[in-house]
Design a protein around this motif. Structure first.
Motif, PDB file in Angstrom:
ATOM      1  N   GLN A 153       0.539  -2.279  -8.456  1.00  0.00           N
ATOM      2  CA  GLN A 153       1.018  -1.788  -9.753  1.00  0.00           C
ATOM      3  C   GLN A 153       0.249  -2.385 -10.923  1.00  0.00           C
ATOM      4  O   GLN A 153       0.292  -1.861 -12.034  1.00  0.00           O
ATOM      5  CB  GLN A 153       2.514  -2.102  -9.935  1.00  0.00           C
ATOM      6  CG  GLN A 153       3.418  -1.320  -9.000  1.00  0.00           C
ATOM      7  CD  GLN A 153       4.865  -1.653  -9.236  1.00  0.00           C
ATOM      8  OE1 GLN A 153       5.379  -2.586  -8.652  1.00  0.00           O
ATOM      9  NE2 GLN A 153       5.510  -0.911 -10.130  1.00  0.00           N
ATOM     10  N   CYS A 204      11.335   2.442 -11.244  1.00  0.00           N
ATOM     11  CA  CYS A 204      10.087   1.738 -10.957  1.00  0.00           C
ATOM     12  C   CYS A 204       9.342   1.517 -12.269  1.00  0.00           C
ATOM     13  O   CYS A 204       9.269   2.425 -13.104  1.00  0.00           O
ATOM     14  CB  CYS A 204       9.246   2.581 -10.000  1.00  0.00           C
ATOM     15  SG  CYS A 204       7.652   1.845  -9.612  1.00  0.00           S
ATOM     16  N   LEU A 205       8.780   0.342 -12.435  1.00  0.00           N
ATOM     17  CA  LEU A 205       8.043   0.043 -13.670  1.00  0.00           C
ATOM     18  C   LEU A 205       6.844   0.967 -13.855  1.00  0.00           C
ATOM     19  O   LEU A 205       6.421   1.211 -14.980  1.00  0.00           O
ATOM     20  CB  LEU A 205       7.578  -1.422 -13.678  1.00  0.00           C
ATOM     21  CG  LEU A 205       8.678  -2.492 -13.672  1.00  0.00           C
ATOM     22  CD1 LEU A 205       8.067  -3.875 -13.766  1.00  0.00           C
ATOM     23  CD2 LEU A 205       9.681  -2.272 -14.783  1.00  0.00           C
ATOM     24  N   HIS A 256      11.332  -0.813  -1.303  1.00  0.00           N
ATOM     25  CA  HIS A 256      10.632  -0.129  -2.407  1.00  0.00           C
ATOM     26  C   HIS A 256       9.264  -0.783  -2.665  1.00  0.00           C
ATOM     27  O   HIS A 256       8.250  -0.096  -2.793  1.00  0.00           O
ATOM     28  CB  HIS A 256      11.522  -0.190  -3.663  1.00  0.00           C
ATOM     29  CG  HIS A 256      10.906   0.351  -4.908  1.00  0.00           C
ATOM     30  ND1 HIS A 256      11.430   1.429  -5.596  1.00  0.00           N
ATOM     31  CD2 HIS A 256       9.818  -0.039  -5.624  1.00  0.00           C
ATOM     32  CE1 HIS A 256      10.665   1.689  -6.654  1.00  0.00           C
ATOM     33  NE2 HIS A 256       9.688   0.802  -6.704  1.00  0.00           N
ATOM     34  N   GLU A 257       9.251  -2.110  -2.692  1.00  0.00           N
ATOM     35  CA  GLU A 257       8.003  -2.822  -2.999  1.00  0.00           C
ATOM     36  C   GLU A 257       7.004  -2.727  -1.837  1.00  0.00           C
ATOM     37  O   GLU A 257       5.803  -2.598  -2.066  1.00  0.00           O
ATOM     38  CB  GLU A 257       8.275  -4.287  -3.348  1.00  0.00           C
ATOM     39  CG  GLU A 257       9.198  -4.518  -4.543  1.00  0.00           C
ATOM     40  CD  GLU A 257       8.807  -3.737  -5.786  1.00  0.00           C
ATOM     41  OE1 GLU A 257       7.620  -3.441  -6.000  1.00  0.00           O
ATOM     42  OE2 GLU A 257       9.722  -3.394  -6.560  1.00  0.00           O
ATOM     43  N   HIS A 259       5.083   0.351  -1.997  1.00  0.00           N
ATOM     44  CA  HIS A 259       3.938   0.289  -2.921  1.00  0.00           C
ATOM     45  C   HIS A 259       2.669  -0.177  -2.211  1.00  0.00           C
ATOM     46  O   HIS A 259       1.581   0.324  -2.482  1.00  0.00           O
ATOM     47  CB  HIS A 259       4.212  -0.692  -4.073  1.00  0.00           C
ATOM     48  CG  HIS A 259       4.972  -0.104  -5.220  1.00  0.00           C
ATOM     49  ND1 HIS A 259       4.484   0.930  -5.990  1.00  0.00           N
ATOM     50  CD2 HIS A 259       6.176  -0.413  -5.756  1.00  0.00           C
ATOM     51  CE1 HIS A 259       5.361   1.224  -6.944  1.00  0.00           C
ATOM     52  NE2 HIS A 259       6.402   0.427  -6.823  1.00  0.00           N
TER      53      HIS A 259
HETATM   54 NI    NI Z   1       8.126   0.323  -8.036  1.00  0.00          NI
END
Ligand code: NI
Length: 174
Positions: A51, A93-94, A135-136, A139
């Motif tokens: 990210q 999510c950021l 979730h992470e 990524h």
């Molecule tokens: Ni996220």
């Protein structure tokens, strides 16, 4: 410590699969500190290295948000080794600002990972922490929560994402 620039959907780089971490040095420690700082700056509960444009298998999590060391979880090269049950919440999510959507997740998982010094450990979690870990880890495999949503919802958000990108550009120039 530094707040780093985030990548935002639909940036193709977010779909890249991240590489294993092989060196556990002071650079890695610095990166992990910066990732926490970046996550807290945006009031997130988790952040994965891709990210911020670093394609390495590093995740930071703090579901409490009080910036306490004892609540901070660092997962390097994490692997889900067991999972059970079903749960799901409206995730955010950021890298996908202004959107939330329901994703089906395992209720309870156990992860095997390394810490910043390279030691292996296992961590079992349920509910929010388990969801956040899944979730992470997604990524790291180039997968975003928005990919689980309907194409209609994704397309609608794509328009919104373009507007948000313009707004970020405008704020940057100020
Ligand atoms: Ni996220």
């Amino acid at each position: 410590m530094a707040v780093l620039d985030l990548l935002y959907y639909p940036d193709e780089k977010l779909y890249q699969v991240s590489a294993q971490v092989t060196e556990f040095n002071s650079e890695l420690k610095q990166l992990v500190d910066d990732m926490f700082e970046t996550m807290y700056a945006d009031e997130g509960i988790g952040l994965a290295a891709p990210q911020i444009g670093v394609f390495k298998r590093i995740v930071v999590i703090d579901t409490v948000g009080e910036k306490k060391k004892e609540d901070q979880l660092v997962l390097i090269n994490p692997e889900i080794i067991s999972s059970e049950g079903k749960t799901g919440i409206n995730e955010g999510c950021l890298s996908v600002p202004g959107l939330r959507g329901h994703v089906d997740r395992f209720e309870k998982i156990t992860v095997r990972a390394q810490n910043v010094t390279g030691e292996f450990f296992e961590k079992s979690a349920d509910d929010l922490l388990a969801i956040c870990m899944q979730h992470e880890i997604d990524h790291l495999n180039g997968k975003l929560f928005i990919d689980y949503l309907s194409p209609l919802k994704r397309n609608l958000y794509r328009k919104k994402a373009k507007l948000l990108a313009k707004e970020r550009e405008r704020l940057k120039k100020q």
